[in-house]
Design an enzyme around this catalytic site. Structure first.
Site: not given
Ligand code: NAD
Length: 261
Positions: A145, A158
């Protein structure tokens, strides 16, 4: 499209939603064989599998908690049982809990660290063991991130986990470089996914986030998936131990925009 990705076997954790879902679909378009891990949302995972197959790829879904050794073992088993190999492992699953740090319970702290950081360790470990025992180059992509770099008050667990993912990625990239195993991270900025749904539904919060992005817009999950495809492909063959920020410039100190400061 990257020709060398065709028929490669990839694991994507947390592939039912958001960024993981976009990576799954992109890998489908690359005609790869994709193991779609989910933890809760089976219906979306199965829908993603259909999307992959419609694009000409292969897919299987597997329910597993990435914070456990058994979960990661089940994911690898799904890859081997269904596709007979493993080439790319994307540690994407993540979650966050917003709370002032002095109010964070140990249980909440452990939860965030276990999914975002320990999950990346466990996924990387099992993938590396497979690559090493089969004497094959491998490719690991860890979803970090912008908060591996930018402090984020009320999200200390986080930010700590993502900071850990950064140095873990760099460390194992160095540790296994001679064996041809590449390890990189992606640092998304503000991306339109379910993790941000509540925040972005509030116009004030949405506008505030946009104002922190030099490109003046929220990113799309597909824009992150494009980076994952590039890192998975041999087009990035000399890239290891780096974080590819996909953030519209969010890490460029936007407070200094227009010569302020
Ligand atoms: P999201 O909530 O849409 O998806 C997250 C996914 O992770 C979901 O499918 C959830 O079921 C899964 N998950 C959570 N805990 C789990 C576990 N214990 N075992 C298996 N699966 C699990 O979020 P996103 O935005 O798609 O995030 C995806 C990645 O990107 C994450 O690592 C998040 O930290 C990172 N991220 C997202 C953003 C953003 O702005 N969306 C920014 C920076 C980083």
């Amino acid at each position: 499209m990257y020709q060398d990705l065709k028929n490669k076997v990839a694991v994507v954790t947390g592939g039912s939603k958001g960024i993981g879902n976009a990576i799954v679909k992109r890998f489908g378009q690359e005609q790869m064989s994709v193991v779609i891990n989910y933890n809760g949302d089976q219906e979306s995972a199965q829908k993603a599998a259909v999307d992959v197959k419609v694009s000409g790829g292969k897919a299987v879904v597997v329910k597993a908690d990435v914070a456990t050794e058994e979960g990661n073992a089940a994911i690898l088993k799904a890859a081997l049982d269904n596709f007979g190999d493993l080439d790319i492992w994307v540690n994407n699953a993540g979650m966050e809990i917003k709370k002032p740090t002095h109010e964070v319970s140990l249980a909440d702290w452990n939860k965030v660290i276990s999914v975002n950081q320990t999950g990346v360790f466990l996924g990387s470990k099992i993938a590396i063991n497979y690559f090493k025992s089969h004497h094959k180059p491998g490719n690991i992509i860890n979803m970090s991130s912008v908060h591996e770099k930018i402090p984020w008050p009320t999200f200390a667990s986080y930010a700590s986990a993502k900071g850990g993912v950064k140095l873990f990625t760099e460390t194992i990239a160095m540790e296994y470089a001679k064996e041809g195993i590449r390890v990189n991270a992606i640092g998304p900025g503000a991306i339109n996914t379910p993790i941000n749904a509540k925040k972005f539904a509030d116009k004030q919060q949405y506008d505030q986030t946009v104002s922190m992005v030099p490109m003046n817009r929220i990113g799309k999950p597909e824009e992150v998936a494009a980076g994952a495809a590039w890192l998975a492909s041999s087009e990035s063959s000399y890239v290891t131990g780096t974080t590819l920020f996909i953030d519209g410039g969010m890490t460029l100190y936007p407070a200094f925009m227009d010569g302020k400061g």
